[in-house]
Design a protein around this motif. Structure first.
Motif, PDB file in Angstrom:
ATOM      1  N   THR A   1      10.361 -14.982  23.416  1.00 58.77           N
ATOM      2  CA  THR A   1      10.994 -16.271  23.633  1.00 58.77           C
ATOM      3  C   THR A   1      10.396 -16.969  24.851  1.00 58.77           C
ATOM      4  O   THR A   1       9.630 -16.379  25.612  1.00 58.77           O
ATOM      5  CB  THR A   1      12.512 -16.117  23.831  1.00 58.77           C
ATOM      6  N   SER A   2      10.788 -18.220  25.034  1.00 62.73           N
ATOM      7  CA  SER A   2      10.259 -19.007  26.151  1.00 62.73           C
ATOM      8  C   SER A   2      10.630 -18.410  27.501  1.00 62.73           C
ATOM      9  O   SER A   2       9.964 -18.662  28.494  1.00 62.73           O
ATOM     10  CB  SER A   2      10.768 -20.447  26.063  1.00 62.73           C
ATOM     11  N   ASP A   3      11.710 -17.590  27.551  1.00 60.48           N
ATOM     12  CA  ASP A   3      12.093 -16.948  28.808  1.00 60.48           C
ATOM     13  C   ASP A   3      11.614 -15.496  28.866  1.00 60.48           C
ATOM     14  O   ASP A   3      12.165 -14.673  29.593  1.00 60.48           O
ATOM     15  CB  ASP A   3      13.611 -17.010  29.009  1.00 60.48           C
TER      16      ASP A   3
ATOM     17  N   ARG B   1      11.775 -13.052  26.789  1.00 61.73           N
ATOM     18  CA  ARG B   1      12.544 -11.991  26.133  1.00 61.73           C
ATOM     19  C   ARG B   1      11.851 -11.617  24.829  1.00 61.73           C
ATOM     20  O   ARG B   1      11.505 -12.476  24.026  1.00 61.73           O
ATOM     21  CB  ARG B   1      13.977 -12.487  25.857  1.00 61.73           C
TER      22      ARG B   1
END
Length: 433
Positions: free
Chosen positions: A329-331, A333
């Motif tokens: 994901t963008s963060d 994860r």
């Protein structure tokens, strides 16, 4: 106590008392001396090329030699390798590229040339295999070597053979390597990291326990960031903190890794060096320049990845019993999904049709920075894609893909493509294990 010069290979069986030991070689005046009581006995080593990708690039372009160099991909990628000069600024492998460039704004960034690195790595491996048949690769740039029984063949101690190997890698291939010499794999791996770059460290039975006591738990092979944090929360900061705990207690608390913690903390490792390590998985992933959340866009990229994995499996004569989907994901994860195959496959279409619904399920509004596909639980290609009475169309799909492969092998990869490939990205392989 034996002493060995790493530059002229001069060997002295006995040295004076500790306070009178030589600082330089009496023959060539080199300060690069190895002194250890077990130097004539130890035969198991771990060799690790220093900052491998960056070293190859600096070898091929001397103008880069004194400059901080990062090997990685694009502004949204991560650092594959950083040279030691860039590491002085805090740049580390797997660091997001924007953080690396913030830490070292003057760094030169080069995209990885995997085919060139593989070619160089295989040359290093061939040099190891010329010395002993017991070479166990861990990756393209590192391996274990067991030189027991080769002393008569080479007419010298294993330590001398290894020192000469490191020198030959530098002179013949143009990169450097660090070597750890010990009595088992775990300790050899630790030793090779102690004095990088161009290091040669020895950990024998006589000094292992004393050495390990004061080391942090992360030094144990297999302890990653997550396990390290868990150990720290439990008050286990140094390896000596593990010693009061029994093997049963460690396994109960940390699972199977507890067994490794128990034995490795004591310098125990019964694994032997095996000459061939079977491929465990074949995968392909790509990091996007911008976060993506649109299902159709991701599906188009997924197809290209499946084609790459399929081509690699066919080339290596493997079929996958399990198909894996990986997203980040963008963060940062990571999300992983796996599906067991009804029968082993190496077909791109089967990979795609298996992972597509998994991807669709995860496209629920979130955005992703990385997408990957892989096949694991590999078996021989002879078991790939047998006829399936429950899926009569499978044999037809298999024949179509076989016909496409035949055309590509003759006329090139881009000579014929499926309709869903038109105007779609075609990522290059980034991972193949």
């Amino acid at each position: 106590m034996p002493v060995l010069c790493r530059d002229c290979y001069y060997w002295l069986d006995e040295t004076p008392a500790k306070e009178h030991r030589p600082k330089r070689c009496s023959r060539c005046n080199s300060p690069r001396l190895i002194i250890h009581s077990e130097l004539a006995e130890l035969t198991l080593a771990h060799l690790d090329c220093d900052a491998f990708f960056a070293s190859v690039e600096k070898r091929d372009n001397p103008e880069l030699r004194d400059k901080p160099l990062i090997i990685g991909g694009g502004k949204r990628g991560v650092v594959s390798t950083a040279c030691y000069l860039a590491r002085l600024y805090g740049v580390r492998s797997a660091m997001p590229m924007y953080k690396a460039l913030k830490a070292c704004p003057k760094a030169i960034v080069i995209r990885p040339d995997l085919s060139k690195y593989r070619e160089t790595g295989l040359k290093v491996r061939a040099m190891m295999q010329d010395l002993t048949p017991l070479v166990e690769p861990l990756s393209i740039d590192e391996a274990f070597l067991d030189l027991s029984g080769t002393e008569k063949l080479h007419g010298q101690y294993a330590a001398i053979t290894l020192v000469k190997l490191a020198k030959n890698i530098e002179t013949q291939i143009g990169i450097s390597a660090s070597i750890g010499l010990s009595y088992n794999k775990s300790m050899a791996k630790i030793a090779s990291d102690l004095d990088k770059p161009r290091g040669f460290s020895v950990l024998g039975r006589s000094n292992t326990r004393e050495f390990l006591h004061e080391q942090p738990v992360r030094m144990i092979w297999g302890v990653g960031k997550s396990l390290e944090q868990q150990l720290l929360r439990d008050g286990l900061r140094q390896i000596k903190d593990l010693l009061p705990l029994t093997e049963e207690e460690l396994v109960l608390k940390y699972g199977l890794i507890g067994k490794r913690l128990f034995h490795f903390a004591r310098g125990e490792d019964g694994r032997s060096v095996t000459a061939s390590s079977p491929t465990k998985s074949i995968s392909n992933e790509t990091t996007f320049n911008d976060d993506l959340g649109d299902f159709q866009t991701l599906a188009d990229i997924l197809w290209s990845l499946c084609e790459n994995v399929s081509a690699s499996m066919k080339k290596k004569n493997y079929a996958a019993s399990t198909i894996n989907l990986k997203l980040k994901t963008s963060d940062f994860r990571q999300i992983s999904r796996s599906r067991k195959c009804f029968s082993p496959t190496q077909l791109a279409e089967e990979l795609y049709q298996t992972t597509l619904p998994l991807l669709k399920e995860l496209c629920n509004g979130q955005k992703f920075r990385l997408l990957g596909v892989g096949g694991s639980d590999l078996v021989s290609a002879e078991f790939a894609d047998p006829p399936d009475l429950l899926d009569p169309e499978k044999e037809k799909r298999k024949k179509i893909e076989k016909a496409l492969d035949a055309v590509r092998n003759k006329l090139g990869q881009e000579s014929i493509i499926k309709g869903r490939s038109f105007k779609k990205p075609s990522p290059k392989p980034e991972s193949d294990r």
